[in-house]
Write an enzyme that holds these catalytic residues in place. Structure first.
Site, mmCIF file in Angstrom:
data_model
loop_
_atom_site.group_PDB
_atom_site.id
_atom_site.type_symbol
_atom_site.label_atom_id
_atom_site.label_comp_id
_atom_site.label_asym_id
_atom_site.label_seq_id
_atom_site.Cartn_x
_atom_site.Cartn_y
_atom_site.Cartn_z
ATOM 1 N N SER A 126 -6.137 -9.358 6.829
ATOM 2 C CA SER A 126 -5.521 -9.577 8.142
ATOM 3 C C SER A 126 -4.803 -10.927 8.266
ATOM 4 O O SER A 126 -4.829 -11.557 9.327
ATOM 5 C CB SER A 126 -6.554 -9.405 9.260
ATOM 6 O OG SER A 126 -7.097 -8.090 9.229
ATOM 7 N N GLU A 139 -10.972 -11.002 -0.984
ATOM 8 C CA GLU A 139 -10.628 -10.191 0.184
ATOM 9 C C GLU A 139 -11.890 -9.527 0.730
ATOM 10 O O GLU A 139 -12.285 -8.456 0.249
ATOM 11 C CB GLU A 139 -9.654 -9.085 -0.214
ATOM 12 C CG GLU A 139 -8.334 -9.584 -0.743
ATOM 13 C CD GLU A 139 -7.273 -8.494 -0.574
ATOM 14 O OE1 GLU A 139 -6.376 -8.703 0.239
ATOM 15 O OE2 GLU A 139 -7.395 -7.451 -1.208
ATOM 16 N N LYS A 180 0.857 -1.198 0.000
ATOM 17 C CA LYS A 180 0.000 0.000 0.000
ATOM 18 C C LYS A 180 0.897 1.253 0.000
ATOM 19 O O LYS A 180 1.928 1.243 -0.636
ATOM 20 C CB LYS A 180 -0.980 -0.051 1.173
ATOM 21 C CG LYS A 180 -1.699 -1.414 1.233
ATOM 22 C CD LYS A 180 -2.832 -1.468 2.191
ATOM 23 C CE LYS A 180 -3.434 -2.871 2.145
ATOM 24 N NZ LYS A 180 -4.667 -2.988 2.906
HETATM 25 P P1 PGA Z 1 -4.287 -6.529 5.496
HETATM 26 O O1 PGA Z 1 -4.496 -6.052 3.967
HETATM 27 O O2 PGA Z 1 -3.465 -7.787 5.451
HETATM 28 O O3 PGA Z 1 -3.546 -5.374 6.157
HETATM 29 O O4 PGA Z 1 -5.633 -6.755 6.067
HETATM 30 C C1 PGA Z 1 -4.810 -6.970 2.970
HETATM 31 C C2 PGA Z 1 -4.983 -6.280 1.648
HETATM 32 O O5 PGA Z 1 -5.517 -5.167 1.617
HETATM 33 O O6 PGA Z 1 -4.598 -6.804 0.591
#
Ligand code: PGA
Length: 255
Positions: free
Chosen positions: A214, A168, A12
């Site tokens: 997560s 997701e 990100k």
């Molecule tokens: P996260 O993000 O593992 O921090 O929940 C997953 C993603 O957005 O691909």
């Protein structure tokens, strides 16, 4: 058919080029020459060139978080598929929930982005998933069906192995809350069935469907063990080389 797992770290909006280099230099020596899974980091655009130079011969692949659907032109702030490929990217996320919900990427945009990725020779990872309100209303299948149907022509064009999928659930992203392995399996199975019925049975067999939301070292093993889950898309826990390495190791045992 046994599908090779794909473990992808979506950074990100995190890490400068310097921090990216430090991460790679820390992670690479800890990886076995064959980690038993395809492993991918997805840094922000500004780190891709640096990462691509460091990874040109490494077992670690490089991906981007988004692309524009046009190959070039007056699109201030946008980055094309060809630019990503030239930095060494092999993969690109398409339709991550943050793109859909924060930046307003529509289903029509995503269809064009999938085509742009294929035009540039990139392997798209199409992200799918429902919000908490949609799940509460019992709409997971309807939402995922809409997201798949709207890009159906591009998926058909990608052939059996030209695209991967990531289920997701939006309510599990960055919240610390994960889907139960049974919920992740149920949704992945649903996606695979849709692919088999809409595209081709061979595409359903070949498709890699990742779970995201997560994923951490402590839960990776159980989230990777259901039969229709072929890897993980990891946000927060992919920012630390040691945590990411633990999840990569879990992919071998969960295989
Ligand atoms: P996260 O993000 O593992 O921090 O929940 C997953 C993603 O957005 O691909």
């Amino acid at each position: 058919m046994s599908r090779r797992m794909l473990i992808a770290g979506n950074w990100k909006m995190n890490k400068t080029p310097q921090e990216t280099e430090a991460f790679i230099n820390e992670l690479l020596p800890t990886l076995p020459s064959d980690p038993g899974a395809d492993v991918l980091i997805i840094p922000p655009f500004t780190s891709l060139d640096r990462a691509g130079r460091l990874l040109s011969h490494a077992a670690l692949a490089l991906g981007a978080q988004d692309l524009h659907f046009e190959p070039s032109g007056a699109f201030t702030g946008a980055v094309s598929g060809a630019m990503l490929a030239a930095c060494g990217c092999r993969y690109v996320l398409v339709g991550h929930s943050e793109r859909r919900h924060i930046f307003g990427d529509s289903d029509a945009d995503l269809s064009r982005k999938l085509n742009a990725a294929l035009d540039a020779g990139l392997h798209p990872i199409l992200c799918l998933g429902e919000t908490l309100e949609e799940r509460t209303r019992g709409e997971m299948e309807a939402v995922v069906t809409r997201q798949l149907t709207s890009v159906c022509e591009a998926l058909r064009r990608a052939g059996d192995t030209g695209v991967s999928y990531a289920y997701e659930p939006v309510w599990a992203i960055g919240t610390g809350e994960t889907a139960a392995p049974e919920q992740a399996q149920e949704a992945s199975r649903f996606v695979r069935t849709w692919i088999g019925e809409t595209l081709a049975p061979s595409a359903a067999e070949a498709a890699r469907i990742l779970y995201g939301g997560s994923v951490k070292p402590g839960n990776a093993c159980e989230l990777l063990s259901p039969p229709d889950i072929d890897g993980a898309l990891i946000g927060g826990a992919s920012l630390r080389p040691d945590a990411f390495a633990e999840i990569i190791a879990a992919a071998q045992t969960g295989d």
